[in-house]
Design a protein around this motif. Structure first.
Motif, short mmCIF file in Angstrom:
data_model
loop_
_atom_site.label_atom_id
_atom_site.label_comp_id
_atom_site.label_asym_id
_atom_site.label_seq_id
_atom_site.Cartn_x
_atom_site.Cartn_y
_atom_site.Cartn_z
N MET A 6 0.39 -1.33 0.08
CA MET A 6 0.27 0.17 -0.07
C MET A 6 0.75 1.38 0.32
N ALA A 7 1.89 1.12 0.94
CA ALA A 7 2.72 2.35 1.08
C ALA A 7 3.38 2.53 -0.55
N LEU A 8 3.56 1.84 -1.29
CA LEU A 8 4.19 1.52 -2.57
C LEU A 8 3.83 1.82 -3.07
N ASP A 9 2.03 1.99 -3.82
CA ASP A 9 1.40 2.51 -4.11
C ASP A 9 0.91 3.61 -3.83
N ALA A 10 0.89 4.32 -3.23
CA ALA A 10 0.55 5.66 -2.75
C ALA A 10 2.50 6.56 -3.42
N LEU A 11 3.70 5.75 -2.60
CA LEU A 11 5.08 6.63 -3.52
C LEU A 11 4.76 6.29 -4.95
N PHE A 12 3.99 5.72 -5.65
CA PHE A 12 4.31 5.39 -7.64
C PHE A 12 3.56 5.73 -7.87
N ALA A 13 1.96 6.02 -7.29
CA ALA A 13 0.98 7.23 -7.69
C ALA A 13 1.76 9.07 -7.34
N ASP A 14 2.14 9.44 -6.82
CA ASP A 14 3.14 10.75 -6.08
C ASP A 14 3.50 11.42 -7.34
N ALA A 18 7.46 9.55 -8.44
CA ALA A 18 7.43 8.86 -10.34
C ALA A 18 6.65 9.53 -10.96
N ARG A 19 7.16 9.12 -11.98
CA ARG A 19 6.45 10.16 -13.47
C ARG A 19 5.61 8.81 -14.77
N ASP A 20 5.63 8.99 -15.20
CA ASP A 20 4.67 8.35 -16.30
C ASP A 20 5.60 7.70 -17.38
N ALA A 21 5.55 6.60 -17.61
CA ALA A 21 6.69 5.76 -18.69
C ALA A 21 5.98 5.13 -19.37
N VAL A 22 6.76 5.15 -20.27
CA VAL A 22 6.55 3.79 -21.33
C VAL A 22 6.84 2.75 -21.80
N GLY A 27 9.57 -6.87 -28.91
CA GLY A 27 8.63 -8.09 -30.00
C GLY A 27 7.56 -7.97 -29.55
N GLY A 28 6.78 -7.08 -28.65
CA GLY A 28 5.93 -6.99 -27.83
C GLY A 28 5.37 -5.11 -28.06
N ALA A 29 3.99 -5.53 -27.57
CA ALA A 29 2.62 -4.21 -27.76
C ALA A 29 3.82 -2.50 -26.51
N PRO A 30 3.35 -1.28 -26.55
CA PRO A 30 4.67 -0.71 -25.26
C PRO A 30 2.99 -0.38 -24.78
N VAL A 31 2.88 0.14 -23.18
CA VAL A 31 2.28 -0.35 -21.79
C VAL A 31 3.16 0.65 -20.99
N LEU A 32 1.86 1.32 -20.68
CA LEU A 32 1.64 2.72 -20.29
C LEU A 32 2.41 2.77 -18.40
N VAL A 33 3.18 2.28 -18.22
CA VAL A 33 3.71 2.37 -15.97
C VAL A 33 3.81 3.76 -15.46
N ARG A 34 4.09 3.72 -14.12
CA ARG A 34 4.64 4.69 -13.24
C ARG A 34 5.94 4.02 -13.12
N PRO A 70 16.16 -7.66 -20.56
CA PRO A 70 17.75 -6.93 -21.43
C PRO A 70 17.37 -6.38 -23.12
N GLY A 71 17.37 -4.61 -23.27
CA GLY A 71 17.54 -5.41 -24.15
C GLY A 71 15.56 -4.01 -24.52
N ASP A 72 14.59 -4.75 -23.32
CA ASP A 72 13.00 -3.85 -23.33
C ASP A 72 13.72 -2.33 -23.44
N ARG A 73 12.46 -1.56 -23.93
CA ARG A 73 12.99 -0.05 -24.35
C ARG A 73 11.89 0.25 -23.13
N ILE A 74 12.49 1.69 -22.53
CA ILE A 74 11.27 2.29 -22.09
C ILE A 74 11.56 4.44 -22.41
N GLU A 75 10.55 4.40 -22.68
CA GLU A 75 10.82 5.69 -22.90
C GLU A 75 10.33 6.95 -21.35
N ILE A 76 11.04 7.97 -21.32
CA ILE A 76 10.36 8.56 -20.76
C ILE A 76 10.78 10.33 -20.71
#
Length: 103
Positions: A6-14, A18-22, A27-34, A70-76
């Motif tokens: 629960m504390a971790l969820d609060a930190l990632f929501a702040d 944290a910020r949005d990243a793709v 070889g997969g589809a992009p996913v929006l994450v924090r 390794p090799g997966d892409r992250i865009e911020i």
């Protein structure tokens, strides 16, 4: 849900922590994450020399990304990175820490 989760969820929501990243698995589809970014300098010893290098690390929730590789892409904020090396899970198995390099 545990208190740690629960504390971790609060930190990632702040938006101050944290910020949005793709996240795009190879070889997969992009996913929006924090993500929590850590851009600290790292000192590495090599014989008698000490080498200072910039590092870019991210913390990602296991609940959002089950198995980053390794090799997966992250865009911020328009910057693209690739995961390098093996991601490391925290002790509670809630967070991945990944090292990045520019794409």
């Amino acid at each position: 849900m545990t208190a740690a989760a629960m504390a971790l969820d609060a930190l990632f929501a702040d938006d101050n922590v944290a910020r949005d990243a793709v996240y795009t698995p190879e070889g997969g589809a992009p996913v929006l994450v924090r993500a929590v970014t850590r851009r600290a300098d790292e000192t590495t010893g090599f014989g008698d020399a000490r080498i200072l290098s910039e590092t870019t690390r991210l913390d990602l929730r296991l609940a959002e990304i089950a198995n980053p590789r390794p090799g997966d892409r992250i865009e911020i904020d328009g910057e693209a990175f690739l995961i390098q090396g093996e991601p490391v899970r925290d002790r509670e198995r809630l967070v991945w820490t990944v090292d990045l390099r520019p794409a």
